[in-house]
Design an enzyme around this catalytic site. Structure first.
Site, PDB file in Angstrom:
ATOM      1  N   ASP A  94       0.819  -1.189   0.180  1.00  0.00           N
ATOM      2  CA  ASP A  94      -0.126   0.121   0.045  1.00  0.00           C
ATOM      3  C   ASP A  94       0.900   1.380   0.039  1.00  0.00           C
ATOM      4  O   ASP A  94       1.984   1.184   0.455  1.00  0.00           O
ATOM      5  CB  ASP A  94      -1.012  -0.065   1.088  1.00  0.00           C
ATOM      6  CG  ASP A  94      -2.114  -0.766   0.870  1.00  0.00           C
ATOM      7  OD1 ASP A  94      -2.730  -0.704  -0.010  1.00  0.00           O
ATOM      8  OD2 ASP A  94      -2.584  -1.510   2.016  1.00  0.00           O
TER       9      ASP A  94
ATOM     10  N   ASP B 196       2.697   1.731   6.768  1.00  0.00           N
ATOM     11  CA  ASP B 196       2.828   0.314   6.744  1.00  0.00           C
ATOM     12  C   ASP B 196       3.492  -0.185   5.363  1.00  0.00           C
ATOM     13  O   ASP B 196       4.434  -0.946   5.611  1.00  0.00           O
ATOM     14  CB  ASP B 196       1.667  -0.469   7.030  1.00  0.00           C
ATOM     15  CG  ASP B 196       1.486  -0.364   8.603  1.00  0.00           C
ATOM     16  OD1 ASP B 196       2.446  -0.246   9.429  1.00  0.00           O
ATOM     17  OD2 ASP B 196       0.388  -1.227   9.172  1.00  0.00           O
TER      18      ASP B 196
END
Ligand code: 1YM
Length: 639
Positions: free
Chosen positions: A502, A506
């Site tokens: 993504d 993270d």
């Protein structure tokens, strides 16, 4: 008759120096920036020799405004009397006759690097001018050369000095016709000057750069502890596992041998060896003697003290050098350098001397310091266990990859095609994105490996621990190349390795972890350009029947600006990978004809590695600093 002799030798001299100018590479290796700096060391070596002979304590090196160099020492001063073979003064002989130097002076103990006295005349031959001043017997003498060693002003007395003032001062300007560059680099000089100070304990070396500011005092390097301080310097940012730096020395038949060492908590070794102040990159007999003795003595001690049990295998050379910082220095009156780059000491008698000195001293250290001895032996035993574990883990990944790889560990969903040149593997963040990717892929050529959670931080891990991590083992097995000593790029099963994470913090964390893993353990894969980052779009623009995906704000605005002003359009910010369905994921990120990939370069991997060392390493301060420096970018992170 005397005059004729002088003429004859003068012609010979010029022919000699002309040979140097014709083929400078034969004498100084190259005429690039490296060769330029080589000139400085040739002159400095003469001062170091004088220091080794016990007559010189201070050496000063100055980069002058015009990029000429001055080297000063407080030795005896080069002799100025008439030389019996050449009929001219010794100092002029040293600067004009090839292969002159120590031999002319008699029994001088010549051990410093360089060309054994050939240096001064070579520097003269390759300089547009040279001035040599000698301070001796309360007098100051001077001789000047120009145009590659032609006498401009023969030796003469130019003044007087205090009775106790002696020494040699040489200033030279490298010839612009010979060298590609004339600009000296302060850092290059500094690194070597500092090294020379470490290697010659108690000798004071000063380096000064007068090019910008003539008022500077420069930097002074003097280390009473010699190579012990070198070890301390190298271990500065590491965590030593015992306090005392072990320093051993000995001498036999004019050969001096010295070693300093300290173990740190790391896994790599830093072992450097020198002969006559020259780095012996390829080791040689001095290094062999020490390595042999180190392995033997640690094993003997470990067995005697029963830390290593009878059933245990002996520790290997690899085991005992883990985390070892060591400097080996040998001063030899007649060194034989071997190998392609002459970076190996060949003198066989040194092996025994090194072994004896090291074995006796190190054994004694272990006996006298049982606590430290235990720490050292246990470190080697841990390394030994890690070595055995890594071997087993490697075998594990190897055995698996020999089998049909489909679905091993229940994770990899492989492609049908077997020709690596058209196959790709997606490393996908999270199970749900993994699920969509499996449905949305082209099952002929696209393999999917969903990654659960964060893979191990390889910064801190040794190969064996990295290999004990299931995610990492799966990756290695999938790639098919093996790892460590048996890595083989030709066995790579995919042409493209695509990291699909993504566009949030993270995701970037996982990307950094993967890049670090690749950089540390699979560098050739990165170098050969097999690694890519998928670029999932951030916005989706719909108008009429058209659907347009764009990667970022800039692309969005540019696209909107390109539309007819009357278009009534719809913009949606894309969801994370996990929320896209199979069709969307295929359409936006995976389809060979529509997707955008970013090729990861070695530069990306190095940057990731550096960021990683700071973020994940053991040192707290760099981490704090890194976070602070990057705090302003926090708006781009969605934490
Ligand atoms: C800045 C450069 O060349 N210093 C230097 C060189 C020599 C001596 C002293 C020296 C050596 C000896 C006797 C000897 C050299 N002498 C010769 C030669 N600094 C710099 N300082 N007296 C003085 O080796 O016996 C070559 S170099 F050949 F003359 F002995």
């Amino acid at each position: 008759m005397a005059e004729n002799n002088y003429d004859a030798s003068a012609i010979q001299v010029l022919e000699g120096l002309e040979a140097v100018r014709k083929r400078p590479g034969m004498y100084i290796g190259t005429t690039d920036v490296k060769g330029l700096h080589h000139l400085v060391w040739e002159i400095v070596d003469n001062s170091i020799d004088e220091a080794l002979a016990g007559y010189c304590n201070n050496i000063e090196i100055i980069i002058n405004k015009d990029n000429s160099i001055t080297v000063k020492d407080d030795g005896r001063g080069i002799p100025v009397g008439i030389h019996e073979k050449t009929g001219i003064s010794t100092v002029e002989t040293v600067y004009t006759v090839l292969h002159a130097g120590g031999k002319f002076g008699g029994e001088g103990y010549k051990v410093s690097g360089g060309l054994h006295g050939v240096g001064a005349s070579v520097v003269n031959a390759l300089s547009s001018w040279v001035i040599v001043k000698v301070y001796k017997d309360s007098k100051i003498y001077e001789v000047r050369f120009e145009n590659g060693g032609k006498i401009k002003q023969p030796l003469k007395q130019i003044g007087t000095c205090e009775e106790n003032r002696t020494g040699t001062t040489v200033t030279f300007k490298p010839d612009a016709d010979i060298f590609d560059t004339e600009i000296f680099d302060y850092e290059t000089l500094k690194v070597r000057v500092r090294e020379l100070a470490f290697l010659n304990k108690g000798l004071r070396l000063t380096l000064r750069d007068d090019r910008d500011d003539e008022d500077t005092t420069g930097e002074t390097f003097i280390y009473e502890g010699g190579i012990s301080e070198y070890v301390k310097f190298l271990n500065k940012n590491k965590t030593p596992i015992h306090e005392e730096i072990i320093h051993l020395e000995g001498e036999e038949a004019g050969v001096m041998f010295e070693v300093a060492m300290q173990y740190n908590s790391g896994y790599t070794d830093n072992i450097y060896s020198f002969v006559n102040n020259i780095n012996t990159h390829d080791g040689g007999t001095h290094e062999e003697g020490v390595r042999r003795a180190l392995t033997r003595i640690i094993n003997n001690y470990a067995r005697k003290s029963n830390i290593l049990k009878e059933k245990d295998d002996s520790l290997t050379g690899e085991d005992v050098k883990e985390g070892l910082t060591m400097i080996i220095s040998c001063k030899h009156p007649n060194p034989q350098f071997e190998g392609q780059t002459k970076g190996r000491l060949g003198n066989s008698e040194v092996r025994k001397l090194a072994d004896n000195v090291f074995a006796t001293g190190f054994e004694r250290f272990l006996m006298e310091n049982p606590e430290e001895a235990k720490i050292i032996v246990e470190k080697a035993m841990t390394a030994s266990r890690a070595r055995v574990a890594a071997k087993k883990a490697r075998e594990l990944t190897r055995r698996k990859s020999d089998l049909d790889v489909v679905n091993f560990g229940g994770k990899l969903v492989d492609c049908k095609e077997k020709d690596p040149s058209i196959c790709e593997i997606f490393l996908v963040e999270g199970d749900s994105a993994g699920g969509s990717a499996i449905k949305g892929r082209d099952s002929m050529t696209q393999a999917i490996l969903p990654l659960r959670g964060k893979i191990l931080n390889v910064e801190k891990a040794r190969l064996d621990r990295a290999l004990s991590n299931e995610e990492i083992r799966t990756i290695i097995t999938a790639f098919g190349t093996g790892i460590g000593e048996e890595f083989d790029l030709s066995k790579l099963r995919y042409n493209k390795i695509i990291i699909m994470t993504d566009a949030d913090s993270d995701g970037s964390h996982i990307r950094v972890l993967l890049l670090t893993l690749f950089y540390r353990f699979f560098r050739p894969i990165v170098e050969a350009g097999h690694v890519y980052a998928a670029q999932p779009p951030l916005y989706c623009i719909k108008h009429g029947k058209t659907i347009k995906y764009v990667l970022n704000k800039e692309e969005r605005d540019a696209y909107l600006a390109s539309l007819n002003p009357n278009t009534k359009y719809d913009i949606a910010r894309m969801k994370g990978l996990g929320e896209m369905d199979a069709e969307e994921l295929n359409e936006t990120t995976m389809d060979i004809n529509k997707r955008v990939l970013r090729k990861i370069t070695v530069g990306d991997a190095i940057a990731a590695d550096a960021a990683f060392s700071k973020l994940m390493g053991e040192e707290v301060e760099p981490r704090r600093q890194f976070i602070e420096e990057n705090a302003t970018y926090a708006e781009y992170l969605d934490i």
